[in-house]
Design a protein around this motif. Structure first.
Motif, PDB file in Angstrom:
ATOM      1  N   ILE A   1       0.879  -1.164   0.000  1.00 21.67           N
ATOM      2  CA  ILE A   1       0.000   0.000   0.000  1.00 21.67           C
ATOM      3  C   ILE A   1       0.916   1.214   0.000  1.00 21.67           C
ATOM      4  CG2 ILE A   1      -1.914   1.201   1.106  1.00 21.67           C
ATOM      5  CD1 ILE A   1      -2.600  -1.291   2.613  1.00 21.67           C
TER       6      ILE A   1
ATOM      7  N   TYR B   1     -10.941   3.015   5.604  1.00 18.88           N
ATOM      8  CA  TYR B   1      -9.547   2.621   5.817  1.00 18.88           C
ATOM      9  C   TYR B   1      -9.458   1.204   6.380  1.00 18.88           C
ATOM     10  CZ  TYR B   1      -8.099   7.370   4.770  1.00 18.88           C
ATOM     11  OH  TYR B   1      -7.864   8.552   4.133  1.00 18.88           O
ATOM     12  N   ARG B   2     -10.395   0.880   7.257  1.00 16.58           N
ATOM     13  CA  ARG B   2     -10.384  -0.448   7.859  1.00 16.58           C
ATOM     14  C   ARG B   2     -10.771  -1.518   6.821  1.00 16.58           C
ATOM     15  NH1 ARG B   2      -8.789  -2.997  11.977  1.00 16.58           N
ATOM     16  NH2 ARG B   2     -10.008  -4.724  12.778  1.00 16.58           N
TER      17      ARG B   2
ATOM     18  N   LEU C   1      -7.822  -2.074   4.532  1.00 15.01           N
ATOM     19  CA  LEU C   1      -6.760  -2.865   5.151  1.00 15.01           C
ATOM     20  C   LEU C   1      -7.154  -4.341   5.243  1.00 15.01           C
ATOM     21  CD1 LEU C   1      -3.932  -2.752   6.580  1.00 15.01           C
ATOM     22  CD2 LEU C   1      -5.244  -2.967   8.678  1.00 15.01           C
ATOM     23  N   LYS C   2      -8.379  -4.596   5.676  1.00 18.43           N
ATOM     24  CA  LYS C   2      -8.806  -5.991   5.844  1.00 18.43           C
ATOM     25  C   LYS C   2      -8.813  -6.721   4.502  1.00 18.43           C
ATOM     26  CE  LYS C   2     -11.840  -7.319   8.974  1.00 18.43           C
ATOM     27  NZ  LYS C   2     -11.941  -7.493  10.414  1.00 18.43           N
TER      28      LYS C   2
ATOM     29  N   TYR D   1      -7.037  -5.929   1.931  1.00 20.77           N
ATOM     30  CA  TYR D   1      -5.644  -6.056   1.489  1.00 20.77           C
ATOM     31  C   TYR D   1      -4.951  -7.221   2.196  1.00 20.77           C
ATOM     32  CZ  TYR D   1      -0.626  -5.010   1.529  1.00 20.77           C
ATOM     33  OH  TYR D   1       0.728  -5.102   1.458  1.00 20.77           O
ATOM     34  N   LEU D   2      -5.224  -7.396   3.497  1.00 22.07           N
ATOM     35  CA  LEU D   2      -4.615  -8.507   4.233  1.00 22.07           C
ATOM     36  C   LEU D   2      -5.051  -9.849   3.652  1.00 22.07           C
ATOM     37  CD1 LEU D   2      -4.957  -7.255   7.936  1.00 22.07           C
ATOM     38  CD2 LEU D   2      -2.847  -7.478   6.624  1.00 22.07           C
TER      39      LEU D   2
ATOM     40  N   ASP E   1      -0.771   5.247   9.007  1.00 22.18           N
ATOM     41  CA  ASP E   1      -0.570   3.934   9.624  1.00 22.18           C
ATOM     42  C   ASP E   1      -0.813   2.786   8.656  1.00 22.18           C
ATOM     43  OD1 ASP E   1      -0.163   5.422  11.829  1.00 22.18           O
ATOM     44  OD2 ASP E   1      -2.013   4.862  12.863  1.00 22.18           O
ATOM     45  N   LEU E   2      -1.600   3.080   7.623  1.00 19.93           N
ATOM     46  CA  LEU E   2      -1.942   2.041   6.652  1.00 19.93           C
ATOM     47  C   LEU E   2      -0.847   1.822   5.624  1.00 19.93           C
ATOM     48  CD1 LEU E   2      -5.561   2.656   5.381  1.00 19.93           C
ATOM     49  CD2 LEU E   2      -4.761   0.968   6.999  1.00 19.93           C
ATOM     50  N   LEU E   3      -0.008   2.830   5.451  1.00 22.41           N
ATOM     51  CA  LEU E   3       0.911   2.821   4.321  1.00 22.41           C
ATOM     52  C   LEU E   3       2.206   2.095   4.629  1.00 22.41           C
ATOM     53  CD1 LEU E   3       0.566   6.568   3.270  1.00 22.41           C
ATOM     54  CD2 LEU E   3      -0.728   4.609   2.421  1.00 22.41           C
ATOM     55  N   GLU E   4       2.722   1.399   3.598  1.00 27.93           N
ATOM     56  CA  GLU E   4       4.040   0.810   3.747  1.00 27.93           C
ATOM     57  C   GLU E   4       5.093   1.804   3.279  1.00 27.93           C
ATOM     58  OE1 GLU E   4       4.352  -3.193   2.530  1.00 27.93           O
ATOM     59  OE2 GLU E   4       6.539  -3.189   2.464  1.00 27.93           O
TER      60      GLU E   4
ATOM     61  N   ASP F   1       8.315   3.944   7.709  1.00 26.28           N
ATOM     62  CA  ASP F   1       9.138   3.939   8.919  1.00 26.28           C
ATOM     63  C   ASP F   1      10.335   4.861   8.772  1.00 26.28           C
ATOM     64  OD1 ASP F   1       7.557   2.136  10.336  1.00 26.28           O
ATOM     65  OD2 ASP F   1       8.461   0.454   9.276  1.00 26.28           O
TER      66      ASP F   1
ATOM     67  N   LYS G   1       9.396   8.506   9.018  1.00 30.24           N
ATOM     68  CA  LYS G   1       9.174   9.001  10.380  1.00 30.24           C
ATOM     69  C   LYS G   1      10.475   9.360  11.073  1.00 30.24           C
ATOM     70  CE  LYS G   1       4.694   7.307  11.389  1.00 30.24           C
ATOM     71  NZ  LYS G   1       3.774   6.683  12.281  1.00 30.24           N
ATOM     72  N   GLU G   2      11.559   8.738  10.616  1.00 29.36           N
ATOM     73  CA  GLU G   2      12.844   9.024  11.244  1.00 29.36           C
ATOM     74  C   GLU G   2      13.735   9.861  10.330  1.00 29.36           C
ATOM     75  OE1 GLU G   2      14.191   5.142  12.384  1.00 29.36           O
ATOM     76  OE2 GLU G   2      12.523   4.894  13.777  1.00 29.36           O
TER      77      GLU G   2
ATOM     78  N   ASP H   1       3.862  16.968   8.379  1.00 28.15           N
ATOM     79  CA  ASP H   1       4.582  18.242   8.422  1.00 28.15           C
ATOM     80  C   ASP H   1       5.792  18.193   7.498  1.00 28.15           C
ATOM     81  OD1 ASP H   1       2.760  18.949  10.278  1.00 28.15           O
ATOM     82  OD2 ASP H   1       4.118  19.037  11.988  1.00 28.15           O
TER      83      ASP H   1
END
Lengths: 296, 125
Positions: free
Chosen positions: A31, A168-169, A172-173, A175-176, A194-197, A214, A217-218, A278
């Motif tokens: 995703i 969104y839920r 995700l479901k 997609y899983l 939170d949904l995105l890779e 991830d 975010k860093e 941001d």
């Protein structure tokens, strides 16, 4: 296998390049968020990938084929936005039947269950649905088609908060249970991060950043400190964003590996992560200053 | 931007959540923990993010993998988590306390008193 490959993809629109030598590759069932400001080129890119529009120059391939007027791509890729057009004579029920006929992986059970859950009436006409209801119905088409490449362009337009959450839920479901390549465009990164890779950030028709969520975010750190100490530290360094807070404080966002951070910490300044939303705003900010300058 | 301590990565939050479950004995040694897909579904997050959280714990020897079967709690898990939380979280919190005390010009004596009061309050619960 490569699902999408763009190299130097350019789309000439009236007076400007909507896409300007854009390059990226997307592999595997992920995703991915397509992020960018209004007019950055998100919709243009997705319409080219879906085969609706042709490119002006450069290379674009979906499932290793050129998408424009390509039957294999149109059956295995779907583009969903709030302006999807359906025949005026068809009821919602008819539209679902036609979609089932067209898309080989169509899930009738899922479509019907979502249709009932969101309280649609089989005899309603698409044209008469409210904005939010239209988006919700289009989302059902997008999910139930189970296309190998599923693209949602601002899917939550007009949806109320509870439907957005459900969307969104549901995404995700599904997609899983059925992993596939999903491309989601939005300027509300915070509500779907939170949904995105991974994300692709585009600005002025080019890819600015293609990173895993991830890492994003860093990617940067924010520093808050007294202006007269912090500003000299920033002087010769690469700074993503800098602003005065009040008369004495400065806030700056720098890359996580910037030497400024160590120095700032030695001065006892507070550092912390920069929220992805941001960061995307900072990275695509216009050079003309902020909205405050308009009022000067 | 206002709160620089906020917005911790989700995979770290997932790892910490599982750690707390282990500390609370909801998972014991050699128990199978949730899969990346179960975690994704539980928290509505991307399964790759959930997998990263599980991998962090595997790298720290809190979980071990059995190929094709999933992740399990190691015998040492609880000891490792306790030790880690003491050294990282508790020390980190104390550093923040010390910094805030300095900003507010709270002396050592007063701070110790406050800490003792807090300990008594928690015991009373």
């Amino acid at each position: 296998m490569k699902v999408i490959e763009c190299r130097d993809l350019t789309k000439r629109m009236i007076g400007r390049n909507a896409l300007n030598q854009l390059s990226f590759t997307l592999e595997g069932d992920k995703i991915t968020g397509l992020i960018g400001r209004n007019g950055a080129g998100k919709t243009t890119l997705m319409k080219i990938l879906a085969g609706y529009w042709h490119e002006t120059s450069g290379k674009v391939e979906v499932f290793s084929e050129r998408p424009f007027q390509n039957l294999n791509v149109s059956v295995n890729a779907i583009y969903v936005d709030d302006q999807m057009k359906f025949s005026h004579t068809l009821t919602l029920e008819d539209i679902l039947k036609e979609a089932a006929r067209f898309y080989p992986n169509w899930d009738t059970v899922l479509a019907e269950r979502l249709f009932d859950y969101f309280s649609f009436h089989p005899k309603e006409k698409h044209d008469y649905l409210s904005k939010g209801k239209k988006s919700t119905f289009n989302m059902i088409i997008g999910l139930a088609s189970r296309c190998k490449l599923t693209m949602f362009d601002e899917p939550t337009t007009g949806m109320d908060a509870s439907v957005r959450k459900d969307f969104y839920r549901a995404l995700l479901k599904d997609y899983l249970a059925h992993p596939r390549t999903i491309l989601l465009s939005s300027h509300h990164l915070e509500e779907m991060e939170d949904l995105l890779e991974e994300i692709i950030l585009i600005d002025e028709g080019q890819v600015v950043l293609h990173e895993s969520m991830d890492e994003l975010k860093e990617y940067a750190l924010g520093i808050t400190g007294r202006a007269e100490i912090l500003e000299p530290l920033l002087a010769d360094e690469e700074v993503i964003y800098e602003t005065r807070v009040g008369d004495y404080s400065t806030y700056a966002a720098v890359k996580s590996d910037s030497p400024v951070i160590q120095k700032a910490k030695q001065h006892g300044m507070a550092t912390g992560p920069v929220p992805p939303n941001d960061l995307c705003i900072y990275l695509t900010a216009k050079q003309k200053g902020g909205i405050d300058d308009v009022f000067k | 931007m206002i709160d620089p301590s906020g917005g911790r990565p989700i995979y770290i939050q997932i790892a910490e959540w599982i750690e707390t479950e282990i500390l609370n004995d909801n998972f014991k040694a050699d128990d199978k923990v949730y899969s990346q897909y179960q975690l994704a579904e539980m928290f509505t997050i991307n399964p790759a993010t959930a997998a990263k959280g599980l991998n962090v714990l595997t790298d720290e020897n809190i979980l071990y993998g059995k190929r094709g079967l999933g992740k399990f709690v190691t015998t040492e898990a609880k000891a490792i988590i306790t030790d880690k939380r003491k050294n990282e979280k508790l020390k980190g919190l104390l550093t923040e306390v010390a910094l805030e005390a300095k900003r507010l010009q709270v002396g050592e004596g007063e701070l110790t008193e406050m800490l003792q009061q807090a300990i008594t309050d928690v015991k009373g619960d």
